[in-house]
Design a protein around this motif. Structure first.
Motif, PDB file in Angstrom:
ATOM      1  N   GLU A  64       0.851  -1.192   0.000  1.00 41.62           N
ATOM      2  CA  GLU A  64       0.000   0.000   0.000  1.00 41.62           C
ATOM      3  C   GLU A  64       0.884   1.239   0.000  1.00 41.62           C
ATOM      4  O   GLU A  64       1.981   1.236   0.546  1.00 41.62           O
ATOM      5  N   SER A  65       0.377   2.301  -0.580  1.00 37.84           N
ATOM      6  CA  SER A  65       1.116   3.559  -0.660  1.00 37.84           C
ATOM      7  C   SER A  65       1.632   3.992   0.718  1.00 37.84           C
ATOM      8  O   SER A  65       0.941   3.836   1.728  1.00 37.84           O
ATOM      9  N   ILE A  66       2.851   4.532   0.718  1.00 37.20           N
ATOM     10  CA  ILE A  66       3.459   5.068   1.937  1.00 37.20           C
ATOM     11  C   ILE A  66       3.683   6.555   1.687  1.00 37.20           C
ATOM     12  O   ILE A  66       4.681   6.958   1.084  1.00 37.20           O
ATOM     13  N   PRO A  67       2.741   7.400   2.103  1.00 41.36           N
ATOM     14  CA  PRO A  67       2.818   8.830   1.782  1.00 41.36           C
ATOM     15  C   PRO A  67       4.127   9.509   2.182  1.00 41.36           C
ATOM     16  O   PRO A  67       4.656  10.324   1.423  1.00 41.36           O
ATOM     17  N   ALA A  68       4.685   9.182   3.347  1.00 37.84           N
ATOM     18  CA  ALA A  68       5.941   9.820   3.780  1.00 37.84           C
ATOM     19  C   ALA A  68       7.081   9.467   2.826  1.00 37.84           C
ATOM     20  O   ALA A  68       7.947  10.311   2.540  1.00 37.84           O
ATOM     21  N   ASP A  69       7.092   8.251   2.310  1.00 35.16           N
ATOM     22  CA  ASP A  69       8.137   7.848   1.371  1.00 35.16           C
ATOM     23  C   ASP A  69       7.954   8.564   0.038  1.00 35.16           C
ATOM     24  O   ASP A  69       8.915   9.086  -0.537  1.00 35.16           O
ATOM     25  N   LYS A  70       6.736   8.596  -0.448  1.00 36.64           N
ATOM     26  CA  LYS A  70       6.478   9.278  -1.717  1.00 36.64           C
ATOM     27  C   LYS A  70       6.861  10.755  -1.625  1.00 36.64           C
ATOM     28  O   LYS A  70       7.455  11.313  -2.541  1.00 36.64           O
ATOM     29  N   ARG A  71       6.550  11.383  -0.517  1.00 42.74           N
ATOM     30  CA  ARG A  71       6.846  12.802  -0.322  1.00 42.74           C
ATOM     31  C   ARG A  71       8.357  13.056  -0.330  1.00 42.74           C
ATOM     32  O   ARG A  71       8.836  13.931  -1.040  1.00 42.74           O
ATOM     33  N   GLN A  72       9.127  12.271   0.442  1.00 41.07           N
ATOM     34  CA  GLN A  72      10.577  12.504   0.482  1.00 41.07           C
ATOM     35  C   GLN A  72      11.224  12.210  -0.861  1.00 41.07           C
ATOM     36  O   GLN A  72      12.137  12.895  -1.288  1.00 41.07           O
ATOM     37  N   TYR A  73      10.716  11.209  -1.557  1.00 36.83           N
ATOM     38  CA  TYR A  73      11.228  10.844  -2.877  1.00 36.83           C
ATOM     39  C   TYR A  73      10.967  11.963  -3.882  1.00 36.83           C
ATOM     40  O   TYR A  73      11.859  12.403  -4.605  1.00 36.83           O
ATOM     41  N   ARG A  74       9.729  12.459  -3.917  1.00 39.05           N
ATOM     42  CA  ARG A  74       9.366  13.531  -4.852  1.00 39.05           C
ATOM     43  C   ARG A  74      10.170  14.801  -4.589  1.00 39.05           C
ATOM     44  O   ARG A  74      10.615  15.464  -5.520  1.00 39.05           O
ATOM     45  N   GLU A  75      10.338  15.158  -3.329  1.00 41.83           N
ATOM     46  CA  GLU A  75      11.123  16.350  -2.986  1.00 41.83           C
ATOM     47  C   GLU A  75      12.582  16.191  -3.407  1.00 41.83           C
ATOM     48  O   GLU A  75      13.204  17.130  -3.890  1.00 41.83           O
ATOM     49  N   ARG A  76      13.124  14.992  -3.242  1.00 35.35           N
ATOM     50  CA  ARG A  76      14.525  14.728  -3.572  1.00 35.35           C
ATOM     51  C   ARG A  76      14.791  14.905  -5.073  1.00 35.35           C
ATOM     52  O   ARG A  76      15.778  15.500  -5.469  1.00 35.35           O
ATOM     53  N   VAL A  77      13.914  14.398  -5.916  1.00 35.87           N
ATOM     54  CA  VAL A  77      14.177  14.373  -7.359  1.00 35.87           C
ATOM     55  C   VAL A  77      13.548  15.536  -8.119  1.00 35.87           C
ATOM     56  O   VAL A  77      13.761  15.680  -9.328  1.00 35.87           O
TER      57      VAL A  77
END
Length: 160
Positions: free
Chosen positions: A24-37
Motif C-alpha cells: 500500500e502507498s506510503i505517503p511519507a516515502d512518496k513525499r521525500q522521494y518527490r522532494e529529492r528528485v
C-alpha cells in the motif's frame, strides 16, 4: 555529475509486481522521494516512465529504451543505452541525476551509481521485479532514518 539510485525495496529485495508497487502507498516515502528528485534529471526505463505519465518525476526524464521513439512530454527524451543516457543527463547541467527504475535500468546503471537512497519497506512481498544485488563491501552506509513502515538508508560508494 553524481548519479544516485533511488528505490523503495522490500526486505526480500522486491521493488514491484505487475508494474505496480506490491505494498500500500506510503505517503511519507512518496513525499521525500518527490522532494529529492523534483529539480533534477531522472533516468528511468520505458515501462517505469509510462507508469508515471500522469505525474512525472524530476525536471527532465531520460527514458532508457532499446526502441527509439519520441515522447509527448517535452521534458522527456529517449536514450538507447547507458552511455547515451548518461551523456544526455550530463548535458542538462545539473549536479545530480537520479535513477528511478525499473529493475533493468537499476541493473544496467548500478556499476555507475555513486550513491543509493533506499527506502527499506518493512516486510516481504511477492513480486516480479527486484533491486539488483550489490556487494556492501564497496559501500558505506552514511545514515539511516526510521519512518513508519520504512527506513531510509543513504549509501555512498567507497572511494567516491
Amino acid at each position: 555529475m553524481e548519479l544516485v539510485s533511488v528505490a523503495a525495496v522490500a526486505e526480500n529485495g522486491v521493488i514491484g509486481r505487475d508494474g505496480e508497487l506490491p505494498w500500500e502507498s506510503i505517503p511519507a516515502d512518496k513525499r521525500q522521494y518527490r522532494e529529492r528528485v523534483a529539480d533534477a534529471p531522472v533516468i528511468l526505463g520505458r515501462l517505469t516512465f509510462e507508469s508515471m505519465l500522469g505525474d512525472l518525476p524530476g525536471r527532465a526524464q531520460v527514458v532508457l529504451s532499446r526502441v527509439e521513439r519520441s515522447y509527448d512530454p517535452a521534458t522527456a527524451c529517449h536514450a538507447g543505452d547507458v552511455a547515451e543516457a548518461l551523456e544526455i543527463a550530463a548535458s542538462l547541467g545539473r549536479p545530480t541525476t537520479y535513477v528511478l527504475g525499473g529493475a533493468e535500468a537499476y541493473e544496467l546503471l548500478q556499476p555507475r551509481v555513486d550513491r543509493m537512497v533506499l527506502s527499506r519497506v518493512h516486510g516481504s512481498y511477492e513480486g516480479d521485479s527486484y533491486y539488483p544485488m550489490w556487494n556492501e563491501d564497496g559501500w558505506e552506509l552514511e545514515c539511516e532514518t526510521p519512518y513508519d513502515r520504512f527506513t531510509l538508508e543513504e549509501w555512498r560508494r567507497i572511494g567516491q
